[in-house]
Design an enzyme around this catalytic site. Structure first.
Site, PDB file in Angstrom:
ATOM      1  N   ARG A 123      -2.762 -10.330 -14.212  1.00 14.44           N
ATOM      2  CA  ARG A 123      -3.290 -10.514 -12.835  1.00 14.44           C
ATOM      3  C   ARG A 123      -2.472 -11.510 -12.001  1.00 14.44           C
ATOM      4  O   ARG A 123      -2.997 -12.175 -11.114  1.00 14.44           O
ATOM      5  CB  ARG A 123      -4.752 -10.985 -12.844  1.00 14.44           C
ATOM      6  CG  ARG A 123      -5.691 -10.092 -13.573  1.00 14.44           C
ATOM      7  CD  ARG A 123      -5.879  -8.723 -12.950  1.00 14.44           C
ATOM      8  NE  ARG A 123      -6.682  -7.919 -13.831  1.00 14.44           N
ATOM      9  CZ  ARG A 123      -6.165  -7.131 -14.791  1.00 14.44           C
ATOM     10  NH1 ARG A 123      -4.851  -6.988 -14.924  1.00 14.44           N
ATOM     11  NH2 ARG A 123      -6.964  -6.454 -15.578  1.00 14.44           N
ATOM     12  N   SER A 135     -14.214  -8.587 -11.120  1.00 12.79           N
ATOM     13  CA  SER A 135     -14.237  -9.826 -11.901  1.00 12.79           C
ATOM     14  C   SER A 135     -13.831 -11.004 -11.027  1.00 12.79           C
ATOM     15  O   SER A 135     -12.772 -10.977 -10.404  1.00 12.79           O
ATOM     16  CB  SER A 135     -13.264  -9.733 -13.078  1.00 12.79           C
ATOM     17  OG  SER A 135     -13.721  -8.759 -13.975  1.00 12.79           O
ATOM     18  N   GLU A 181      -9.825 -15.039 -10.286  1.00 11.20           N
ATOM     19  CA  GLU A 181      -8.968 -13.871 -10.063  1.00 11.20           C
ATOM     20  C   GLU A 181      -9.022 -13.518  -8.570  1.00 11.20           C
ATOM     21  O   GLU A 181      -8.020 -13.168  -7.970  1.00 11.20           O
ATOM     22  CB  GLU A 181      -9.473 -12.692 -10.898  1.00 11.20           C
ATOM     23  CG  GLU A 181      -8.700 -11.406 -10.650  1.00 11.20           C
ATOM     24  CD  GLU A 181      -9.120 -10.274 -11.589  1.00 11.20           C
ATOM     25  OE1 GLU A 181      -9.495 -10.532 -12.750  1.00 11.20           O
ATOM     26  OE2 GLU A 181      -9.071  -9.123 -11.134  1.00 11.20           O
TER      27      GLU A 181
HETATM   28  C1  LIG Z   1     -16.211  -3.056  -8.281  1.00 11.66           C
HETATM   29  C2  LIG Z   1     -14.826  -3.604  -8.490  1.00 11.66           C
HETATM   30  C3  LIG Z   1     -14.161  -3.366  -9.672  1.00 11.66           C
HETATM   31  C4  LIG Z   1     -12.865  -3.867  -9.877  1.00 11.66           C
HETATM   32  N1  LIG Z   1     -12.235  -3.602 -11.053  1.00 11.66           N
HETATM   33  C5  LIG Z   1     -10.981  -4.059 -11.247  1.00 11.66           C
HETATM   34  C6  LIG Z   1     -10.276  -3.772 -12.458  1.00 11.66           C
HETATM   35  O1  LIG Z   1     -10.756  -3.082 -13.338  1.00 11.66           O
HETATM   36  N2  LIG Z   1      -9.028  -4.273 -12.612  1.00 11.66           N
HETATM   37  C7  LIG Z   1      -8.437  -5.030 -11.649  1.00 11.66           C
HETATM   38  O2  LIG Z   1      -7.285  -5.450 -11.846  1.00 11.66           O
HETATM   39  N3  LIG Z   1      -9.071  -5.318 -10.495  1.00 11.66           N
HETATM   40  C8  LIG Z   1     -10.316  -4.853 -10.269  1.00 11.66           C
HETATM   41  N4  LIG Z   1     -10.961  -5.151  -9.100  1.00 11.66           N
HETATM   42  C9  LIG Z   1     -10.320  -6.043  -8.109  1.00 11.66           C
HETATM   43  C10 LIG Z   1      -9.466  -5.315  -7.045  1.00 11.66           C
HETATM   44  O3  LIG Z   1      -9.917  -3.985  -6.858  1.00 11.66           O
HETATM   45  C11 LIG Z   1      -7.985  -5.309  -7.430  1.00 11.66           C
HETATM   46  O4  LIG Z   1      -7.485  -6.629  -7.523  1.00 11.66           O
HETATM   47  C12 LIG Z   1      -7.147  -4.549  -6.405  1.00 11.66           C
HETATM   48  O5  LIG Z   1      -5.836  -4.429  -6.886  1.00 11.66           O
HETATM   49  C13 LIG Z   1      -7.111  -5.207  -5.022  1.00 11.66           C
HETATM   50  O6  LIG Z   1      -6.550  -4.264  -4.127  1.00 11.66           O
HETATM   51  P1  LIG Z   1      -6.882  -4.333  -2.573  1.00 11.66           P
HETATM   52  O7  LIG Z   1      -6.076  -3.276  -1.900  1.00 11.66           O
HETATM   53  O8  LIG Z   1      -8.338  -4.280  -2.338  1.00 11.66           O
HETATM   54  O9  LIG Z   1      -6.314  -5.774  -2.238  1.00 11.66           O
HETATM   55  P2  LIG Z   1      -6.945  -6.860  -1.249  1.00 11.66           P
HETATM   56  O10 LIG Z   1      -8.233  -7.349  -1.799  1.00 11.66           O
HETATM   57  O11 LIG Z   1      -6.935  -6.344   0.133  1.00 11.66           O
HETATM   58  O12 LIG Z   1      -5.864  -8.016  -1.415  1.00 11.66           O
HETATM   59  C14 LIG Z   1      -5.748  -8.716  -2.644  1.00 11.66           C
HETATM   60  C15 LIG Z   1      -4.498  -9.580  -2.593  1.00 11.66           C
HETATM   61  O13 LIG Z   1      -3.346  -8.742  -2.518  1.00 11.66           O
HETATM   62  C16 LIG Z   1      -2.578  -9.039  -1.349  1.00 11.66           C
HETATM   63  N5  LIG Z   1      -2.035  -7.773  -0.844  1.00 11.66           N
HETATM   64  C17 LIG Z   1      -2.722  -6.655  -0.483  1.00 11.66           C
HETATM   65  N6  LIG Z   1      -1.860  -5.697  -0.092  1.00 11.66           N
HETATM   66  C18 LIG Z   1      -0.620  -6.216  -0.212  1.00 11.66           C
HETATM   67  C19 LIG Z   1       0.696  -5.710   0.032  1.00 11.66           C
HETATM   68  N7  LIG Z   1       0.899  -4.467   0.493  1.00 11.66           N
HETATM   69  N8  LIG Z   1       1.755  -6.518  -0.209  1.00 11.66           N
HETATM   70  C20 LIG Z   1       1.569  -7.776  -0.676  1.00 11.66           C
HETATM   71  N9  LIG Z   1       0.347  -8.315  -0.918  1.00 11.66           N
HETATM   72  C21 LIG Z   1      -0.716  -7.536  -0.689  1.00 11.66           C
HETATM   73  C22 LIG Z   1      -3.576  -9.668  -0.387  1.00 11.66           C
HETATM   74  O14 LIG Z   1      -2.918 -10.479   0.571  1.00 11.66           O
HETATM   75  C23 LIG Z   1      -4.444 -10.460  -1.338  1.00 11.66           C
HETATM   76  O15 LIG Z   1      -3.831 -11.675  -1.684  1.00 11.66           O
HETATM   77  C24 LIG Z   1     -12.255  -4.643  -8.867  1.00 11.66           C
HETATM   78  C25 LIG Z   1     -12.919  -4.865  -7.654  1.00 11.66           C
HETATM   79  C26 LIG Z   1     -14.194  -4.355  -7.462  1.00 11.66           C
HETATM   80  C27 LIG Z   1     -14.884  -4.590  -6.152  1.00 11.66           C
END
Ligand SMILES: Cc1cc2nc3c(=O)[nH]c(=O)nc-3n(C[C@H](O)[C@H](O)[C@H](O)COP(=O)(O)OP(=O)(O)OC[C@H]3O[C@@H](n4cnc5c(N)ncnc54)[C@H](O)[C@@H]3O)c2cc1C
Length: 304
Positions: free
Chosen positions: A177, A226, A296
């Site tokens: 992560r 998480s 995280e």
């Molecule tokens: C119900 C639920 C279940 C989940 N299960 C998991 C799981 O099993 N495994 C897991 O790893 N995560 C999980 N997550 C967390 C999350 O979905 C992941 O971390 C996911 O990768 C975040 O993607 P996002 O597009 O929503 O990023 P955001 O929440 O929009 O951003 C997260 C971070 O990434 C940065 N970011 C976003 N896009 C870019 C880009 N294009 N370039 C550079 N930086 C960027 C943002 O600035 C921020 O710092 C879960 C979340 C929820 C709500």
């Protein structure tokens, strides 16, 4: 004068239709909490974004946003600019026998489903991650033994002056992560990902993985997944549960009864309630187990 006032005045009329001012981030995060972003830009495409970035002064903070599924924006909101990737960067193509080109705004679920159609895998683990490819690259998202960066061949990035770079995966250090980038102020616009032939991959596997999640996680409720990373050799959920914290509550935020590493917004929790509960859990776990949990979820913005 606020930091962003200068930026607001520097945004040319060509961009205005795609700019929102004082945009509530509660509308863009899976926790449904968070104050306003001064400037929220939804680019049309990468050329549009590159020219927009060239107008943003060098000292203005920039935050890239995917689906906001791993983000806690404090109630005072975000100074500077938010770049929304969803809607603009949606290209997903198979570019060779075993490699796939995915832009940053592609939803992880779509990537998983499409890889299965192409007979490529293992990509099923992406199905349950409710974020974008950009967010998955930034977080090295993973599940059920799979991790994003295991599959990355190269990435395309944009820097804050709107210049595009192509970088091999070897320039990044991806751990659990966490991803260390070779340059500050560069963001992902796309990745070339490698998979294996997996003719046996089928939608039933995705269904089974999603069912496993549903059985153990509060899917459908407002969360960020998480909250804490697992400490070495242990599970944050186990430590939180053993400290008796399931159900602990501040305002309308509580530690899930179903999975102790999830914090739920039941409807009206503000970011301060969520962050307060995060700190409460950290302190209680440290007192009872001597382990300081680290988050995280990315916590950004100003307190109200
Ligand atoms: C119900 C639920 C279940 C989940 N299960 C998991 C799981 O099993 N495994 C897991 O790893 N995560 C999980 N997550 C967390 C999350 O979905 C992941 O971390 C996911 O990768 C975040 O993607 P996002 O597009 O929503 O990023 P955001 O929440 O929009 O951003 C997260 C971070 O990434 C940065 N970011 C976003 N896009 C870019 C880009 N294009 N370039 C550079 N930086 C960027 C943002 O600035 C921020 O710092 C879960 C979340 C929820 C709500």
């Amino acid at each position: 004068m606020q930091l962003s006032d200068g930026v607001k005045s520097s945004i040319g009329p060509a961009f205005q239709p795609r700019v929102r001012y004082d945009e509530p981030m509660s509308a863009h995060t899976s926790w449904h909490a968070g104050g306003p972003a001064d400037i929220y830009f939804s680019p049309r495409d990468r050329a549009d974004l590159a020219s927009f970035l060239r107008t943003v002064p060098a000292d203005t903070p920039i935050l890239w946003l995917g689906l906001g599924s791993n983000l806690l924006v404090r109630d005072g909101g975000l100074r500077g600019v938010v770049i929304a990737t969803q809607g603009a960067f949606e290209r997903l193509e198979r570019v060779s026998e075993t490699s796939v080109y995915a832009e940053a705004g592609v939803a992880c679920g779509r990537l998983a489903r499409q890889c299965i159609k192409w007979g490529l895998g293992p990509a099923e683990f992406f199905a349950g991650i409710p974020g974008t490819v950009g967010g998955a690259l930034a977080m090295n998202a993973g599940a059920f033994g799979g991790e994003t960066w295991t599959h990355v061949l190269e990435v395309e990035t944009l820097d804050r002056r709107g210049r595009q770079h192509t970088r091999p995966a070897a320039e990044y250090v991806a751990t659990y992560r966490h991803v260390s980038a070779p340059a500050a102020d560069e963001w992902f616009i796309a990745a070339r990902l490698s998979f294996e032939h997996s003719p046996e991959a089928n939608p039933a596997e995705v269904k089974a993985l999603l069912a496993r999640r549903k059985a153990s996680q509060p899917i459908g409720e407002w969360s960020c997944g998480s909250v804490f990373v697992n400490p070495p050799g242990d599970h944050a959920a186990r430590l939180i549960e053993a400290a008796g914290l399931k159900g602990a509550r501040i305002g309308d935020a509580s530690v899930s009864m179903k999975h102790a590493n999830f914090i739920i917004n039941h409807g009206t929790a503000c970011a301060a309630d969520l962050e307060g509960l995060i700190h409460y859990v950290q302190e209680a776990v440290e007192r009872s187990h001597g382990v300081r949990l680290t988050t995280e979820v990315r916590i950004v913005g100003e307190v109200a």
